[in-house]
Design an enzyme around this catalytic site. Structure first.
Site, PDB file in Angstrom:
ATOM      1  N   GLU A  16      26.450  20.284  58.610  1.00  0.00           N
ATOM      2  CA  GLU A  16      27.164  21.519  58.922  1.00  0.00           C
ATOM      3  C   GLU A  16      28.253  21.246  59.960  1.00  0.00           C
ATOM      4  O   GLU A  16      28.179  20.249  60.685  1.00  0.00           O
ATOM      5  CB  GLU A  16      26.171  22.541  59.497  1.00  0.00           C
ATOM      6  CG  GLU A  16      25.018  22.887  58.568  1.00  0.00           C
ATOM      7  CD  GLU A  16      25.413  23.870  57.476  1.00  0.00           C
ATOM      8  OE1 GLU A  16      26.610  24.105  57.261  1.00  0.00           O
ATOM      9  OE2 GLU A  16      24.499  24.408  56.831  1.00  0.00           O
ATOM     10  N   HIS A  47      30.923  21.928  54.721  1.00  0.00           N
ATOM     11  CA  HIS A  47      29.796  20.996  54.841  1.00  0.00           C
ATOM     12  C   HIS A  47      29.686  20.094  53.620  1.00  0.00           C
ATOM     13  O   HIS A  47      30.118  20.443  52.530  1.00  0.00           O
ATOM     14  CB  HIS A  47      28.482  21.729  55.149  1.00  0.00           C
ATOM     15  CG  HIS A  47      27.854  22.455  54.009  1.00  0.00           C
ATOM     16  ND1 HIS A  47      27.043  23.541  54.189  1.00  0.00           N
ATOM     17  CD2 HIS A  47      27.882  22.246  52.668  1.00  0.00           C
ATOM     18  CE1 HIS A  47      26.605  23.966  53.016  1.00  0.00           C
ATOM     19  NE2 HIS A  47      27.104  23.199  52.083  1.00  0.00           N
ATOM     20  N   ASN A  63      32.126  26.278  54.132  1.00  0.00           N
ATOM     21  CA  ASN A  63      32.443  25.980  55.541  1.00  0.00           C
ATOM     22  C   ASN A  63      32.789  24.496  55.747  1.00  0.00           C
ATOM     23  O   ASN A  63      32.889  24.033  56.874  1.00  0.00           O
ATOM     24  CB  ASN A  63      31.273  26.377  56.452  1.00  0.00           C
ATOM     25  CG  ASN A  63      30.002  25.574  56.185  1.00  0.00           C
ATOM     26  OD1 ASN A  63      29.991  24.669  55.356  1.00  0.00           O
ATOM     27  ND2 ASN A  63      28.936  25.908  56.882  1.00  0.00           N
ATOM     28  N   ASP A  79      19.631  15.794  49.915  1.00  0.00           N
ATOM     29  CA  ASP A  79      18.961  16.646  50.903  1.00  0.00           C
ATOM     30  C   ASP A  79      17.800  17.409  50.272  1.00  0.00           C
ATOM     31  O   ASP A  79      17.632  17.427  49.053  1.00  0.00           O
ATOM     32  CB  ASP A  79      19.970  17.616  51.542  1.00  0.00           C
ATOM     33  CG  ASP A  79      20.887  18.289  50.526  1.00  0.00           C
ATOM     34  OD1 ASP A  79      20.559  18.288  49.324  1.00  0.00           O
ATOM     35  OD2 ASP A  79      21.924  18.807  50.934  1.00  0.00           O
TER      36      ASP A  79
HETATM   37  P1  PGA Z   1      27.502  24.988  45.512  1.00  0.00           P
HETATM   38  O1  PGA Z   1      27.159  24.264  46.877  1.00  0.00           O
HETATM   39  O2  PGA Z   1      27.698  23.882  44.516  1.00  0.00           O
HETATM   40  O3  PGA Z   1      26.277  25.794  45.173  1.00  0.00           O
HETATM   41  O4  PGA Z   1      28.705  25.786  45.732  1.00  0.00           O
HETATM   42  C1  PGA Z   1      27.897  23.166  47.271  1.00  0.00           C
HETATM   43  C2  PGA Z   1      27.440  22.722  48.634  1.00  0.00           C
HETATM   44  O5  PGA Z   1      27.030  23.580  49.425  1.00  0.00           O
HETATM   45  O6  PGA Z   1      27.513  21.530  48.913  1.00  0.00           O
END
Ligand code: PGA
Length: 241
Positions: free
Chosen positions: A143, A138, A136, A67
């Site tokens: 999302e 995702h 959450n 992304d």
């Molecule tokens: P993080 O993010 O590794 O910074 O916790 C993971 C994600 O949001 O996929």
């Protein structure tokens, strides 16, 4: 699902870095699906270490990132282009012409997303996809929602994600509100998936991913339907399973 629990994120980094390099050793022209965020940093450090030791050669590897933010200069320190350069690509011998990102500044984002999918397919698909997981549930910027978005697409980020990511920006107002992301279908097409999660703040999402119903309200739960998923957790992230 192959679930591996480690004492700390150092161990996960070593295990995950070795796992990805193992793929490259077995197939030197592997197509890697790469992720950003805090979670993969130690895995990338291990990949760099193995490269520096002469154990692995990335010159024929291709990569596709999951992304990228929209409306953020690729040279901005918070772009995922910059993240990958700083934390991996500048330190290994990957050919930069073989590294691919969705262009969040493209004029026609839908056409950009379609072209990205076609490029992944034309290279034979992703051999191993590295994933983190949001608090959450995702994966990439897919999302929680009422349905699974299949392929690469534009998303409006949830408040919770903007809040999670604001730690990298001067203020929450600077966090982009939109991103382009591979879809659930794009991720599920990968031949193998490696998901890493650390910390208790991921425990609920991990519980839903491993034991919950498969639902787009927890996008990661769809991984229950993939035939080759390895999940590396520390004790905090594994505390509710
Ligand atoms: P993080 O993010 O590794 O910074 O916790 C993971 C994600 O949001 O996929």
């Amino acid at each position: 699902m192959n679930i591996l629990v480690y004492d700390n994120d150092e161990q996960i980094g070593i295990a995950a870095g070795n796992y990805i390099c193992g793929q490259v050793l077995a197939k030197p022209d592997s197509v890697l699906g790469l992720a950003t965020g805090s979670t993969p940093l130690k895995a990338y450090a291990q990949m760099i270490k193995l490269y520096e030791s002469g154990a692995v050669d990335f010159s024929r590897v291709k990569s596709f990132n999951l992304d990228e933010y929209c409306n953020l200069d690729v040279n901005d320190k918070n772009s995922y282009h910059s993240f990958m350069a700083e934390n991996l690509f500048n330190h290994i011998n990957i050919n930069r012409d073989y590294t691919n990102f969705l262009d969040g500044n493209a004029n026609d984002l839908d056409a950009e997303c379609m072209a990205y999918e076609e490029k992944i397919d034309s290279m034979g698909g992703i051999d191993i996809q590295l994933l983190g997981i949001g608090s959450n549930g995702h994966i990439a910027f897919n999302e929680p929602s009422d349905s699974f978005e299949k392929y690469s697409h534009v998303v409006k980020l949830k408040e919770s994600t903007i809040k999670d990511n604001s730690r990298f920006f001067k203020s929450i107002d600077e966090v982009p509100t939109h991103a382009v992301t591979m879809g659930i279908g794009s991720i599920m097409k990968a031949k193998r998936i490696l998901l890493i999660a650390t910390g208790e703040n991921k425990a609920d999402a991990v519980k839903q991913l491993v034991n919950g119903n498969v639902t787009p309200m927890c996008p990661a739960s769809v991984l229950q339907f993939h035939k080759d998923v390895t999940i590396m957790l520390d004790k905090g992230a594994a505390s509710k399973i």
